[in-house]
Motif scaffolding. Sequence first.
Motif, PDB file in Angstrom:
ATOM      1  N   GLU A 297       0.830  -1.205   0.000  1.00 23.42           N
ATOM      2  CA  GLU A 297       0.000   0.000   0.000  1.00 23.42           C
ATOM      3  C   GLU A 297       0.866   1.257   0.000  1.00 23.42           C
ATOM      4  OE1 GLU A 297      -3.378   1.744  -0.664  1.00 23.42           O
ATOM      5  OE2 GLU A 297      -3.373  -0.418  -0.226  1.00 23.42           O
ATOM      6  N   ALA A 298       1.963   1.257   0.781  1.00 22.67           N
ATOM      7  CA  ALA A 298       2.825   2.449   0.871  1.00 22.67           C
ATOM      8  C   ALA A 298       3.511   2.730  -0.459  1.00 22.67           C
ATOM      9  CB  ALA A 298       3.854   2.257   1.976  1.00 22.67           C
ATOM     10  N   CYS A 299       4.030   1.690  -1.099  1.00 25.66           N
ATOM     11  CA  CYS A 299       4.723   1.880  -2.379  1.00 25.66           C
ATOM     12  C   CYS A 299       3.756   2.264  -3.483  1.00 25.66           C
ATOM     13  CB  CYS A 299       5.496   0.615  -2.751  1.00 25.66           C
ATOM     14  SG  CYS A 299       6.935   0.306  -1.683  1.00 25.66           S
ATOM     15  N   THR A 300       2.542   1.768  -3.408  1.00 27.30           N
ATOM     16  CA  THR A 300       1.539   2.161  -4.400  1.00 27.30           C
ATOM     17  C   THR A 300       1.357   3.670  -4.384  1.00 27.30           C
ATOM     18  OG1 THR A 300       0.388   0.057  -4.136  1.00 27.30           O
ATOM     19  CG2 THR A 300      -0.845   1.844  -5.145  1.00 27.30           C
ATOM     20  N   GLN A 301       1.288   4.246  -3.165  1.00 28.87           N
ATOM     21  CA  GLN A 301       1.072   5.678  -3.029  1.00 28.87           C
ATOM     22  C   GLN A 301       2.325   6.480  -3.419  1.00 28.87           C
ATOM     23  OE1 GLN A 301      -1.879   6.948  -2.369  1.00 28.87           O
ATOM     24  NE2 GLN A 301      -2.719   4.868  -2.159  1.00 28.87           N
ATOM     25  N   SER A 302       3.507   6.016  -2.982  1.00 30.46           N
ATOM     26  CA  SER A 302       4.726   6.794  -3.229  1.00 30.46           C
ATOM     27  C   SER A 302       5.157   6.734  -4.693  1.00 30.46           C
ATOM     28  CB  SER A 302       5.856   6.296  -2.327  1.00 30.46           C
ATOM     29  OG  SER A 302       6.152   4.928  -2.609  1.00 30.46           O
ATOM     30  N   VAL A 303       5.141   5.554  -5.288  1.00 32.56           N
ATOM     31  CA  VAL A 303       5.592   5.406  -6.678  1.00 32.56           C
ATOM     32  C   VAL A 303       4.661   6.127  -7.641  1.00 32.56           C
ATOM     33  CG1 VAL A 303       5.965   3.754  -8.551  1.00 32.56           C
ATOM     34  CG2 VAL A 303       6.839   3.258  -6.253  1.00 32.56           C
ATOM     35  N   HIS A 304       3.375   5.993  -7.405  1.00 36.29           N
ATOM     36  CA  HIS A 304       2.403   6.552  -8.356  1.00 36.29           C
ATOM     37  C   HIS A 304       1.962   7.960  -7.988  1.00 36.29           C
ATOM     38  CE1 HIS A 304       2.322   2.299  -9.427  1.00 36.29           C
ATOM     39  NE2 HIS A 304       1.932   2.712 -10.643  1.00 36.29           N
ATOM     40  N   ALA A 305       2.701   8.575  -7.046  1.00 30.05           N
ATOM     41  CA  ALA A 305       2.463   9.996  -6.774  1.00 30.05           C
ATOM     42  C   ALA A 305       3.089  10.856  -7.865  1.00 30.05           C
ATOM     43  CB  ALA A 305       3.039  10.371  -5.410  1.00 30.05           C
ATOM     44  N   ILE A 306       4.073  10.288  -8.592  1.00 30.34           N
ATOM     45  CA  ILE A 306       4.706  11.007  -9.713  1.00 30.34           C
ATOM     46  C   ILE A 306       3.683  11.192 -10.819  1.00 30.34           C
ATOM     47  CG2 ILE A 306       6.593  10.956 -11.395  1.00 30.34           C
ATOM     48  CD1 ILE A 306       8.087   9.113  -9.441  1.00 30.34           C
ATOM     49  N   LYS A 307       3.646  12.373 -11.399  1.00 33.09           N
ATOM     50  CA  LYS A 307       2.587  12.743 -12.343  1.00 33.09           C
ATOM     51  C   LYS A 307       2.495  11.783 -13.519  1.00 33.09           C
ATOM     52  CE  LYS A 307       0.701  16.694 -14.815  1.00 33.09           C
ATOM     53  NZ  LYS A 307       0.852  18.131 -15.134  1.00 33.09           N
ATOM     54  N   ILE A 308       3.645  11.361 -14.068  1.00 33.20           N
ATOM     55  CA  ILE A 308       3.599  10.535 -15.270  1.00 33.20           C
ATOM     56  C   ILE A 308       3.068   9.128 -14.981  1.00 33.20           C
ATOM     57  CG2 ILE A 308       5.461  11.792 -16.409  1.00 33.20           C
ATOM     58  CD1 ILE A 308       7.358   9.521 -15.614  1.00 33.20           C
ATOM     59  N   PHE A 309       3.060   8.728 -13.684  1.00 31.24           N
ATOM     60  CA  PHE A 309       2.558   7.405 -13.316  1.00 31.24           C
ATOM     61  C   PHE A 309       1.087   7.429 -12.861  1.00 31.24           C
ATOM     62  CE2 PHE A 309       7.110   5.994 -12.046  1.00 31.24           C
ATOM     63  CZ  PHE A 309       7.391   5.730 -13.384  1.00 31.24           C
ATOM     64  N   GLN A 310       0.514   8.639 -12.761  1.00 32.09           N
ATOM     65  CA  GLN A 310      -0.841   8.740 -12.203  1.00 32.09           C
ATOM     66  C   GLN A 310      -1.915   8.211 -13.132  1.00 32.09           C
ATOM     67  OE1 GLN A 310      -1.370  12.798 -10.911  1.00 32.09           O
ATOM     68  NE2 GLN A 310       0.036  12.561  -9.157  1.00 32.09           N
ATOM     69  N   THR A 311      -1.563   7.983 -14.393  1.00 31.69           N
ATOM     70  CA  THR A 311      -2.541   7.414 -15.336  1.00 31.69           C
ATOM     71  C   THR A 311      -2.541   5.894 -15.305  1.00 31.69           C
ATOM     72  OG1 THR A 311      -0.885   7.492 -17.103  1.00 31.69           O
ATOM     73  CG2 THR A 311      -2.380   9.399 -16.877  1.00 31.69           C
ATOM     74  N   HIS A 312      -1.612   5.319 -14.541  1.00 31.53           N
ATOM     75  CA  HIS A 312      -1.549   3.854 -14.474  1.00 31.53           C
ATOM     76  C   HIS A 312      -2.785   3.293 -13.752  1.00 31.53           C
ATOM     77  CE1 HIS A 312       3.100   3.537 -15.027  1.00 31.53           C
ATOM     78  NE2 HIS A 312       2.517   4.368 -15.887  1.00 31.53           N
ATOM     79  N   THR A 313      -3.186   2.113 -14.175  1.00 27.51           N
ATOM     80  CA  THR A 313      -4.344   1.460 -13.560  1.00 27.51           C
ATOM     81  C   THR A 313      -3.875   0.553 -12.420  1.00 27.51           C
ATOM     82  OG1 THR A 313      -5.545   1.480 -15.650  1.00 27.51           O
ATOM     83  CG2 THR A 313      -6.311  -0.060 -13.947  1.00 27.51           C
ATOM     84  N   ILE A 314      -4.360   0.838 -11.227  1.00 26.26           N
ATOM     85  CA  ILE A 314      -4.024   0.064 -10.040  1.00 26.26           C
ATOM     86  C   ILE A 314      -5.215  -0.825  -9.678  1.00 26.26           C
ATOM     87  CG2 ILE A 314      -3.298   0.123  -7.625  1.00 26.26           C
ATOM     88  CD1 ILE A 314      -1.236   1.296  -9.538  1.00 26.26           C
ATOM     89  N   VAL A 315      -4.981  -2.105  -9.542  1.00 27.76           N
ATOM     90  CA  VAL A 315      -6.039  -3.032  -9.121  1.00 27.76           C
ATOM     91  C   VAL A 315      -5.535  -3.803  -7.909  1.00 27.76           C
ATOM     92  CG1 VAL A 315      -7.005  -3.275 -11.432  1.00 27.76           C
ATOM     93  CG2 VAL A 315      -5.251  -4.874 -10.654  1.00 27.76           C
ATOM     94  N   SER A 316      -6.474  -4.361  -7.133  1.00 30.84           N
ATOM     95  CA  SER A 316      -6.060  -5.173  -5.984  1.00 30.84           C
ATOM     96  C   SER A 316      -5.400  -6.445  -6.487  1.00 30.84           C
ATOM     97  CB  SER A 316      -7.260  -5.519  -5.107  1.00 30.84           C
ATOM     98  OG  SER A 316      -8.131  -6.393  -5.792  1.00 30.84           O
ATOM     99  N   LEU A 317      -4.469  -6.959  -5.697  1.00 24.35           N
ATOM    100  CA  LEU A 317      -3.716  -8.139  -6.108  1.00 24.35           C
ATOM    101  C   LEU A 317      -4.644  -9.335  -6.324  1.00 24.35           C
ATOM    102  CD1 LEU A 317      -0.914  -9.219  -6.664  1.00 24.35           C
ATOM    103  CD2 LEU A 317      -0.701  -9.799  -4.249  1.00 24.35           C
TER     104      LEU A 317
END
Length: 516
Positions: A115-135
């Motif tokens: 959960e922590a890495c999901t928030q930190s890695v995808h806080a970068i603007k270019i990654f915010q369009t990535h689709t995050i789904v539950s494992l």
Amino acid sequence: MTSTNTDQLQELITCTICHDRYKDPRILPCSHTFCYNCIRTSIQDDKVICPFQDDEIIDQNDIDKLPINRTAKDMVDFLLNINPSLDKKTYYPCENCNEKQALNWCEKCGTNLCEACTQSVHAIKIFQTHTIVSLSNKILSFCSEHVDEKFKYWCTQCDTLVCRDCLLFKHKDHTFLPMKDAAADATDNFEKVMHEVNEIKRNLTQFSNTMKNAIERQREIVRYEMQETAQLFANLQRLLEERKCVLIKQLEDEQVETMKILSQQQMKVDQHLKLTTVQEFCIRKMLESSDSVQILKFKSILIHKYKEFSEQYEKIDEGCIIQRHTFKRDDKDLEQLADMILRLGNIKSKSHVVKKDGITIKTIPIDLSKISDNRTDVISKEQNIARGYKFSLKQPMKLRSIRIHSDHVGQLIGFVVDDTNSVIQKGIINSVNATMKWVTIPIECEIKNNYGVLVLPPSNSGSYTYKNGDNQFRKVNDNCSVKSKLCSITNQIILSSQLTVINNTHSISMIIDVEE
């Protein structure tokens, strides 16, 4: 799935002893469920006490006989199948920090993330369009046969998810739908199922509350009946004790009187015995004396004294009268009393039905409808006409409800008349359904021979079904025969009112529910 729902699901499949999901769940007589091995490890002094401290104790020899809780087992299998992340033994590490368990998956990065890495890695603007789904969704989203392909279609012929490669090979020429369209159809069905599940849940919740109340009420009833039983026999013991005290007191009182008489008699005998010594001494003196003057001088005195002495002795010698009291017991009366005590009181049982809306006495239905004629007609929109049946009974019956096949909307009145056609009981229900159905009117009354049961719709807002009959009694069962009746109602039905009940050839569709 929200954290709250996950916690609730986890709780449903978790053993409260090992705090892990159920493995071989066994249900105790008190309805609590634990893993088989957990129950085994809880043995103390050759027995197991339920951890919920509800006074349930199981002998260790009975553990193997405990039934498997198949509902709990199936629930574990089902929930782990649709959400593998609930399985604590399934561990996917975060591929970014390698420290925590992965909970999410980025479709673009193809990476498992905590959960922590999901928030930190995808806080970068270019990654915010990535689709995050539950494992768990990621695990379910990929084809097991073509591991790099995501499910995209629904094979309607095989009723399963397929990927693009599946359609080219194994499911070639099968009919299919895009996954979103199939999911939309499934969602519509799930909405209907969810509505039904919610309705069942409401009913079960109500049922659960009813059961809790029923359990407490049952305890209160048995507690009260035990107190009544104990009080009855305590009263009997008190009466026996009082009777014993009366008899003993009577014996003691009579003993005092008798002992008084005997003591007085004893005193007289002892006093007279002393007088014999005096008499004996005086007479002996005269016998030993050679003085004629002295003998003659005391002759008259001694004779007189002896006469008095002799008369007193005769009275004493008659004895005295006393009363000897004995406890008289009639063995026949004792046998009758013992038999009466053995038959004193009895435990009567009545079957009850526990449903979600309460507890009612178990009844058996008696269909009064005429069944020999296959044709069923409809009596339409009558007003102020009551129809029903008169009874010929060998034994009385306890009526609990009347059922009538009707489409009336509004008030329906069921009532009972006695052998003089006087109203002795009535029940009322309001029907809001205009379809032809069985309507139940609650009413409690004892039905005796020549009593009648009739139903009245005060308005002409509906009809009943009936079959053609005659004016004769027809047998319903070994105890009951009925004859079709009707009466015209011009005034409000009130108890004790006298009605004119006449014969009728229309045998309306009616079922009565009576106690067993």
